[in-house]
Design a protein around this motif. Structure first.
Motif, short mmCIF file in Angstrom:
data_model
loop_
_atom_site.label_atom_id
_atom_site.label_comp_id
_atom_site.label_asym_id
_atom_site.label_seq_id
_atom_site.Cartn_x
_atom_site.Cartn_y
_atom_site.Cartn_z
N VAL A 128 0.82 -1.21 0.00
CA VAL A 128 0.00 0.00 0.00
C VAL A 128 0.86 1.26 0.00
O VAL A 128 0.60 2.21 -0.76
CB VAL A 128 -0.96 0.00 1.21
CG1 VAL A 128 -1.82 1.27 1.20
CG2 VAL A 128 -1.84 -1.23 1.19
N LEU A 129 1.90 1.29 0.85
CA LEU A 129 2.71 2.50 0.98
C LEU A 129 3.32 2.96 -0.36
O LEU A 129 3.21 4.14 -0.71
CB LEU A 129 3.81 2.27 2.03
CG LEU A 129 4.77 3.45 2.25
CD1 LEU A 129 4.00 4.67 2.75
CD2 LEU A 129 5.86 3.07 3.24
N PRO A 130 3.95 2.07 -1.16
CA PRO A 130 4.50 2.57 -2.43
C PRO A 130 3.43 3.08 -3.40
O PRO A 130 3.72 3.91 -4.26
CB PRO A 130 5.22 1.34 -3.01
CG PRO A 130 5.47 0.45 -1.84
CD PRO A 130 4.32 0.67 -0.93
N ALA A 131 2.19 2.59 -3.25
CA ALA A 131 1.13 2.98 -4.18
C ALA A 131 0.54 4.35 -3.86
O ALA A 131 -0.06 4.98 -4.73
CB ALA A 131 0.02 1.94 -4.18
N ILE A 132 0.71 4.84 -2.62
CA ILE A 132 0.10 6.12 -2.25
C ILE A 132 1.13 7.17 -1.87
O ILE A 132 0.78 8.33 -1.61
CB ILE A 132 -0.89 5.95 -1.09
CG1 ILE A 132 -0.15 5.49 0.18
CG2 ILE A 132 -2.00 4.97 -1.45
CD1 ILE A 132 -1.03 5.46 1.41
N ALA A 203 2.30 -2.19 -6.98
CA ALA A 203 2.66 -0.97 -6.26
C ALA A 203 3.94 -0.36 -6.81
O ALA A 203 4.06 0.86 -6.96
CB ALA A 203 2.81 -1.27 -4.77
N LEU A 204 4.92 -1.21 -7.13
CA LEU A 204 6.17 -0.70 -7.70
C LEU A 204 5.93 -0.11 -9.09
O LEU A 204 6.53 0.91 -9.46
CB LEU A 204 7.20 -1.82 -7.77
CG LEU A 204 7.70 -2.36 -6.42
CD1 LEU A 204 8.71 -3.47 -6.65
CD2 LEU A 204 8.31 -1.25 -5.59
N ALA A 205 5.06 -0.76 -9.87
CA ALA A 205 4.72 -0.20 -11.18
C ALA A 205 4.03 1.15 -11.03
O ALA A 205 4.31 2.09 -11.80
CB ALA A 205 3.84 -1.18 -11.95
N SER A 206 3.14 1.25 -10.06
CA SER A 206 2.48 2.53 -9.81
C SER A 206 3.49 3.60 -9.41
O SER A 206 3.42 4.75 -9.87
CB SER A 206 1.45 2.36 -8.70
OG SER A 206 0.91 3.60 -8.28
N LEU A 207 4.46 3.23 -8.57
CA LEU A 207 5.49 4.18 -8.17
C LEU A 207 6.36 4.59 -9.36
O LEU A 207 6.77 5.75 -9.47
CB LEU A 207 6.35 3.57 -7.06
CG LEU A 207 7.35 4.51 -6.37
CD1 LEU A 207 6.62 5.65 -5.68
CD2 LEU A 207 8.20 3.74 -5.37
N ALA A 208 6.61 3.63 -10.25
CA ALA A 208 7.40 3.95 -11.45
C ALA A 208 6.65 4.92 -12.35
O ALA A 208 7.25 5.85 -12.93
CB ALA A 208 7.74 2.67 -12.21
N VAL A 209 5.35 4.72 -12.50
CA VAL A 209 4.55 5.65 -13.30
C VAL A 209 4.55 7.03 -12.66
O VAL A 209 4.66 8.06 -13.35
CB VAL A 209 3.11 5.11 -13.45
CG1 VAL A 209 2.21 6.16 -14.10
CG2 VAL A 209 3.11 3.83 -14.27
N LEU A 225 12.63 6.54 -1.26
CA LEU A 225 11.79 5.35 -1.15
C LEU A 225 12.26 4.28 -2.13
O LEU A 225 12.27 3.08 -1.80
CB LEU A 225 10.33 5.72 -1.43
CG LEU A 225 9.32 4.58 -1.20
CD1 LEU A 225 9.38 4.10 0.24
CD2 LEU A 225 7.91 5.04 -1.54
N TRP A 226 12.66 4.67 -3.34
CA TRP A 226 13.19 3.69 -4.29
C TRP A 226 14.43 3.00 -3.72
O TRP A 226 14.58 1.78 -3.84
CB TRP A 226 13.55 4.38 -5.60
CG TRP A 226 12.42 4.51 -6.57
CD1 TRP A 226 11.84 5.65 -7.02
CD2 TRP A 226 11.71 3.45 -7.22
NE1 TRP A 226 10.83 5.37 -7.90
CE2 TRP A 226 10.72 4.02 -8.05
CE3 TRP A 226 11.81 2.06 -7.18
CZ2 TRP A 226 9.86 3.27 -8.83
CZ3 TRP A 226 10.96 1.30 -7.96
CH2 TRP A 226 9.99 1.91 -8.77
N TYR A 227 15.30 3.78 -3.13
CA TYR A 227 16.51 3.20 -2.55
C TYR A 227 16.15 2.22 -1.43
O TYR A 227 16.69 1.12 -1.35
CB TYR A 227 17.40 4.31 -2.01
CG TYR A 227 18.61 3.81 -1.26
CD1 TYR A 227 19.71 3.32 -1.94
CD2 TYR A 227 18.64 3.83 0.13
CE1 TYR A 227 20.83 2.86 -1.26
CE2 TYR A 227 19.74 3.37 0.82
CZ TYR A 227 20.83 2.88 0.12
OH TYR A 227 21.92 2.42 0.81
#
Length: 673
Positions: A128-132, A203-209, A225-227
């Motif tokens: 959830v956290l990476p997605a928001i 979630a990672l894909a959402s963060l990449a977008v 966050l990526w690191y």
């Protein structure tokens, strides 16, 4: 309507604050109570207990701070909820461990809760956290399903763990079987694992977008966050291959890395607009937790190494404590430098400034050196130094970009005389400097004032030297003009007049002989005047102009035997704006540089470039043997450097390995009008 929205938004934040504070306080109390229950039955402090307690406290505290901000309350509640679930996990574990031997009421329920409650604070951090992050919302409408998938994966994992066959956890040991286990529980856990993996990838894909669509500042916010995610995935994938304690330390750091990523974003880019003191408190708390965990890990390792003897364990713990405390102090010192610069080390800051000033070769570099030293000592984003000359203040060096927030201005004095001003911007917008910061700034200002006085003296000396050079050149030009156009023609005319009078007399007249002597003396005087005119350097510039004089000299050099192919280019040179002293010095540089090419370079080509504009630049390039890594400056090179320096210019002699040499001189020129 806008005012009502603001009021409503403000009221919502005010109403939400007590709930979050109560939740955080309750989570802290439950965590400590659970830890006390666990230790009361004689269980040793291990990685699992240290991690659960530390994570619960960190998640609850960080979540509460973020819920105070209108921009970060969603992420804050996610962390606060994870911290509360962690706290209940610690409590249920402690109750089950203490109640199992004594048959307390509800110990089986507590043990069963411990089977699945971990999913509520572990899975959301990855799904959830990476997605928001960072604004608490999905990246767009089309990606709203991602956080909901993460929430579903969390619930599915909790349900699967609750019905999975296996023993109940009691104090780190295996208890009776799970009373609610179902045969399909194992398969359900496998399905839950697949869903969790899918939710993490989404979630990672959402963060990449979000990263792809973000502006540079937002990308800087998300890089932490990526690191953290990269390190966490490495720990999860390689944990089984690591030594036990190394793997446990990695698992311990997983929540700290994710929360630390948010904290770094908050600290560096004011992502949630939280007070700077609170941000630094979060960083200090996180680092203190890491130090505490490292200390406990060393104690556990040494305790296992020395065996079960209480005496040996006590000695090992004392030794570890003695080693850990200096390490803790060193770490806190490094953190203080990272956050606040050298405000706790004023002597080191002054020593660093002294070393930097000692290393400066050119007094003109002192302002820039001191500005960078002050910026580094105070972690300031903007530093400016102004020099007071003849009652007018002018900026001579600056670091960073001034912001809208007010800056601190410190007068720079030398023996009671105001010589300049030091302006220091805040570390972050809205943050005021402490008394320790201002005291350090005052100490640095004393040293900078003396250095700035030396800069002013050097500038005054250079200006006086430049005026003397210009005055000397102007006087030479005037003298040459007077001799060439005044005294020279006058003497020649006098000689002709005397000869004319002599010719009117008879040859045997004694006056004719005297007039012949006088005419010879006059012609000798005229010849001496011409020699004086020719000896006033450089005559070619005065007669032909700078560009034509250079062309004439290069043509004569090109006609010499074994001379290289010489090319000459001049652009944007307005000779009416070139001061006579500059023109003479530029001509001298060309003569000396080309002479060095002819004598020493063994070059096949030589290029002379003259460029005007705001400054006059002279450059001579050749493709000869070069000057090598180390060279001894001869009389000609020293003369060029001196002539350029006298006019406030810049001289550079550099080799290009075995591919030749470049001589470059840049002169200041008079402004229009």
């Amino acid at each position: 309507m806008a005012g009502a929205a603001v009021i409503a938004g403000t009221g919502r934040a005010v109403r939400r604050l007590p709930v979050s504070a109560i939740t955080a306080a309750t989570a802290v109390a439950i965590t400590l109570a659970g830890a006390a229950l666990t230790l009361s039955v004689g269980r040793a402090m291990d990685w699992e207990l240290v991690g659960n307690v530390s994570h619960g406290l960190l998640l609850a505290g960080a979540g509460w701070w973020l819920t105070r901000s209108p921009a970060g309350w969603r992420v804050g509640w996610l962390l606060l909820g994870a911290g509360a679930a962690d706290a209940f996990g610690v409590l249920t574990g402690g109750w089950a461990g203490a109640g199992f031997p004594a048959d307390w009421v509800g110990w089986r329920v507590a043990a069963w809760l411990g089977l699945w409650i971990w999913a509520l604070y572990v899975v959301p951090l990855f799904t959830v956290l990476p997605a928001i992050f960072p604004d608490g919302r999905a990246v767009s409408r089309g990606w709203r399903w991602v956080p909901w998938l993460g929430a579903g994966a969390t619930l599915l994992t909790a349900v699967a763990a609750a019905v999975e066959p296996g023993p109940l956890p009691v104090g780190g040991n295996a208890g009776p079987p799970n009373p609610l286990a179902v045969p399909a529980g194992g398969a359900l856990m496998t399905v839950a694992g697949v869903v969790v993996v899918a939710a993490v990838l989404a979630a990672l894909a959402s963060l990449a977008v979000r990263w792809h669509r973000a502006e540079p500042t937002q990308r800087q916010q998300m890089k932490f966050l990526w690191y953290a995610i990269a390190v966490v995935l490495a720990v999860e994938l390689l944990g089984q291959l690591m030594p036990h304690h190394v793997a446990q330390a990695g698992y311990f750091l997983v929540p700290l890395l994710l929360v630390g990523a948010i904290t770094l974003s908050v600290r560096r880019y004011r992502l949630y607009d939280i007070d700077p003191v609170i941000r630094r408190t979060l960083v200090f708390a996180a680092l203190t937790t890491i130090v505490f965990a490292a200390y406990m890990g060393i104690v556990v390792v040494l305790g296992q190494a020395v065996g079960p003897s209480p005496g040996l364990a006590l000695i090992a713990s004392a030794a570890v404590a003695g080693l850990a405390d200096p390490a803790r102090r060193r770490l806190q010192l490094l953190v203080s430098r990272w956050l606040f610069g050298q405000r706790e080390e004023p002597l080191e800051a002054l020593a660093g400034l002294r070393q930097q000033l000692h290393a400066v070769a050119d007094p003109s570099e002192i302002p820039a050196t001191t500005a960078s030293t002050v910026a580094r000592a105070l972690r300031a984003g903007y530093v400016s130094i102004s020099l007071l000359t003849d009652g007018a203040s002018a900026e001579v060096a600056s670091i960073g970009v001034p912001g809208a927030q007010p800056s601190v201005q410190v007068p720079l004095e030398w023996r009671g005389e105001l010589v300049g001003t030091l302006t220091v911007g805040p570390r972050t917008p809205g943050e005021a400097y402490s008394r320790a910061d201002l005291a350090l700034l005052d100490e640095l200002a004393h040293a900078i004032g003396s250095a700035l006085h030396a800069v002013r003296l050097a500038e005054e000396l250079r200006a006086a030297q430049e005026r003397a050079v210009h005055a000397t050149t102007d006087e030479r030009r005037r003298l040459r003009h007077d001799l060439h156009d005044g005294l020279g023609p006058l003497l020649s005319g006098m000689g002709l007049a005397v000869d004319g009078v002599r010719r009117t007399l008879s040859a045997d007249n004694p006056v004719a002989d005297e007039l012949r002597v006088i005419a010879g003396q006059v012609r000798s005087a005229a010849t001496a005047v011409r020699r004086i005119i020719d000896a006033l350097p450089p005559a070619a510039v005065a007669d032909l102009g700078l560009t034509a004089a250079i062309t004439d000299h290069l043509d004569r050099c090109a006609a010499l035997p074994d001379a290289p192919r010489i090319s000459y280019h001049h652009t944007n040179v307005d000779e009416t704006r070139v001061p006579p002293a500059v023109a003479d010095a530029a001509y001298f540089v060309v003569l000396e540089a080309v002479a060095n090419v002819l004598r020493h370079a063994r070059a096949s080509t030589c290029t002379v470039t003259l460029a005007g504009g705001g400054r006059l630049a002279v450059q001579v390039d050749d493709d000869g043997a070069g000057i090598g890594e180390r060279y001894v400056a001869g009389v000609g090179t020293a003369s060029m450097r001196r002539r350029v320096g006298e006019l406030g210019g810049q001289f550079e002699l550099c080799g290009r390995g075995t591919k030749g040499t470049t001589v470059r001189a840049v002169f200041p020129m008079e402004s229009d009008g």
